[in-house]
Design a protein around this motif. Sequence first.
Motif, short mmCIF file in Angstrom:
data_model
loop_
_atom_site.label_atom_id
_atom_site.label_comp_id
_atom_site.label_asym_id
_atom_site.label_seq_id
_atom_site.Cartn_x
_atom_site.Cartn_y
_atom_site.Cartn_z
N UNK A 29 0.84 -1.20 0.00
CA UNK A 29 0.00 0.00 0.00
C UNK A 29 0.87 1.25 0.00
N UNK A 30 1.88 1.28 0.88
CA UNK A 30 2.78 2.43 0.94
C UNK A 30 3.62 2.57 -0.31
N UNK A 31 4.02 1.44 -0.88
CA UNK A 31 4.85 1.45 -2.08
C UNK A 31 4.15 2.19 -3.21
N UNK A 32 2.84 1.95 -3.35
CA UNK A 32 2.11 2.56 -4.46
C UNK A 32 1.77 4.03 -4.23
N UNK A 33 2.09 4.54 -3.04
CA UNK A 33 1.91 5.97 -2.82
C UNK A 33 3.03 6.79 -3.47
N UNK A 59 -3.02 11.20 -7.33
CA UNK A 59 -3.98 11.57 -6.30
C UNK A 59 -5.28 10.79 -6.35
N UNK A 60 -5.62 10.16 -7.48
CA UNK A 60 -6.83 9.33 -7.53
C UNK A 60 -6.70 8.18 -6.54
N UNK A 61 -5.53 7.59 -6.48
CA UNK A 61 -5.25 6.51 -5.53
C UNK A 61 -5.31 7.01 -4.11
N UNK A 62 -4.58 8.10 -3.84
CA UNK A 62 -4.51 8.61 -2.47
C UNK A 62 -5.86 9.17 -2.00
N UNK A 63 -6.62 9.77 -2.91
CA UNK A 63 -7.92 10.33 -2.54
C UNK A 63 -8.90 9.24 -2.11
N UNK A 64 -9.03 8.21 -2.93
CA UNK A 64 -9.95 7.12 -2.59
C UNK A 64 -9.49 6.43 -1.31
N UNK A 102 -3.78 -1.04 -18.30
CA UNK A 102 -4.51 0.16 -18.70
C UNK A 102 -4.13 0.62 -20.11
N UNK A 103 -5.12 0.80 -21.00
CA UNK A 103 -4.82 1.21 -22.38
C UNK A 103 -4.64 2.72 -22.53
N UNK A 104 -5.14 3.51 -21.57
CA UNK A 104 -5.02 4.96 -21.64
C UNK A 104 -5.04 5.54 -20.23
N UNK A 105 -4.85 6.85 -20.15
CA UNK A 105 -4.73 7.49 -18.84
C UNK A 105 -6.05 7.45 -18.08
N UNK A 106 -7.17 7.53 -18.81
CA UNK A 106 -8.47 7.52 -18.13
C UNK A 106 -8.69 6.19 -17.40
N UNK A 107 -8.38 5.09 -18.07
CA UNK A 107 -8.56 3.78 -17.43
C UNK A 107 -7.54 3.57 -16.32
N UNK A 108 -6.35 4.11 -16.49
CA UNK A 108 -5.35 3.99 -15.43
C UNK A 108 -5.84 4.67 -14.16
N UNK A 109 -6.44 5.85 -14.30
CA UNK A 109 -6.97 6.58 -13.14
C UNK A 109 -8.09 5.78 -12.48
N UNK A 412 -0.56 13.04 2.43
CA UNK A 412 0.09 12.65 1.18
C UNK A 412 -0.59 13.30 -0.02
N UNK A 413 -1.92 13.25 -0.04
CA UNK A 413 -2.68 13.83 -1.15
C UNK A 413 -2.46 15.34 -1.25
#
Length: 481
Positions: A29-33, A59-64, A102-109, A412-413
């Motif tokens: 979890x921390x690694x992906x921050x 920030x999508x990860x950290x926000x959720x 993820x094929x694009x940035x939208x799906x990655x988010x 972090x966010x």
Amino acid sequence: MSEAFDASSIPPRRKILVLSISCLSIFIVGLDLTNVNIALPTIQQSLHTGIPGLQWTIDAYALVLSSLLLLSGSLADRIGRRRVFQIGLVAFTLGSLLCSTAPNIQWLIVFRMIQGAGGSMLNPVAMSIISVIFTDDKERARAIGIWSGVFGLSIALGPMIGGLLIGASLGWRSIFWINVPIGIIAIILTAHIVPESRAVIPRRVDPLGQALVILFLVSLTYAIIEGPSFGWASTSIVGSFLLATVALVALVAVEQRQKEALIDLRFFSSVPFSGATVVAVCAFAAMGGFALMNTIYLQDVRGYSALRAGLQFLPMAGAAILFGPLSGRLVAKRGPRLSLVLAGVSLVVCAVMLTGLTAKSSIAWLLTSYAIFGLGFGMVSPPITNTALSGMPRAQAGVAAGIVSTGRQVGQTLGVAVAGAVIASRLHGPLPSGFAAASHTGWWVIAGYGVAVALLGLVITTRWADSTAVTTAQRVFPNVS
């Protein structure tokens, strides 16, 4: 007390295994921050996106994660800590696998948000599992110190591990692959080793409070990130700040009237608890800003590859490895004050050293500042957790841990958002030539975080502060241990 098992009957060896599983989960979890930071230039080229898309990838990860921590903590207390922990491991592992495709940035988010949802079930729940299994105060302090140290270490190691993976020609997708086998191992071990536990007096789900938390964090983060692009006086940015303010005021009003609130505001009458939460916000805001600004500086200004840039973080990671466990032992023997003060001073020293950063700054100077930051960050995590939970009833460990963990992730966010906004506002000319000067204000902001950590460390460890923790526990939960 907790249902389903007697902590005193658990053999020491099994306790160690439970702690190891908790540390394993919090490590990824921390690694992906932070490891995504080092991959941003590669992601930008691969998915053909702009700077806002990259900021939201972080920030999508950290926000959720931060938005759902409190819900996850209270759910774990109600339906079972092991059960929620397992669901979190599955969601996080699946989200990591999806991110790698993820094929694009939208799906990655979107996939990062799934990761964040899973991570929200691991952070506070792992801490509460540790809190109810290790019942002896000193034993509990050491266990929490180890757990917190691993969390801080994973954040410190993130840029280096990301750089190594990308530098090995595995591409940016490899930073997500690493989570999959670790997640699967943790899922299997949890099913066989971690005992189930619940709070004797769990609280109901608070959907209105949860919605207001999400509204507050999203609108505030949006305003900070997009402010430089739209203009701070623009309708959308001013409206976002106003919406965040309204959401915060409404949250306080609603939670005061709820019998079983998402955020039990009574906890904050404990000075160690409220102070440790603020320390968590400041310390992790410093880390968020530090990682973002140095990643941009090393790759876009110095022209380093992802591998070389990641390796520059080695002194920080090494210092965190050394001083994290040391801080845990220090807290167990002498209390949290010395660790907190040393942490704050170290953050200030590092930041001040970098306020004169140029495109040709000495590498030795740079690496020394990184090591000092690692010292401070390694020292700060164990006392945050231990101080916040001191005097709190163990039966409410999930809720208390959730609030503290939320402080970490909110920090972090906001650290990433504030650092990016400061740079965007100060930047003149192209990024490679103008970034170093634009970052100076950002380093002074991080120095301010360090000052806050040191001063709070002195205040929240006094006898008066300790007495407020005892009074709060007796008043809020008089019949709960």
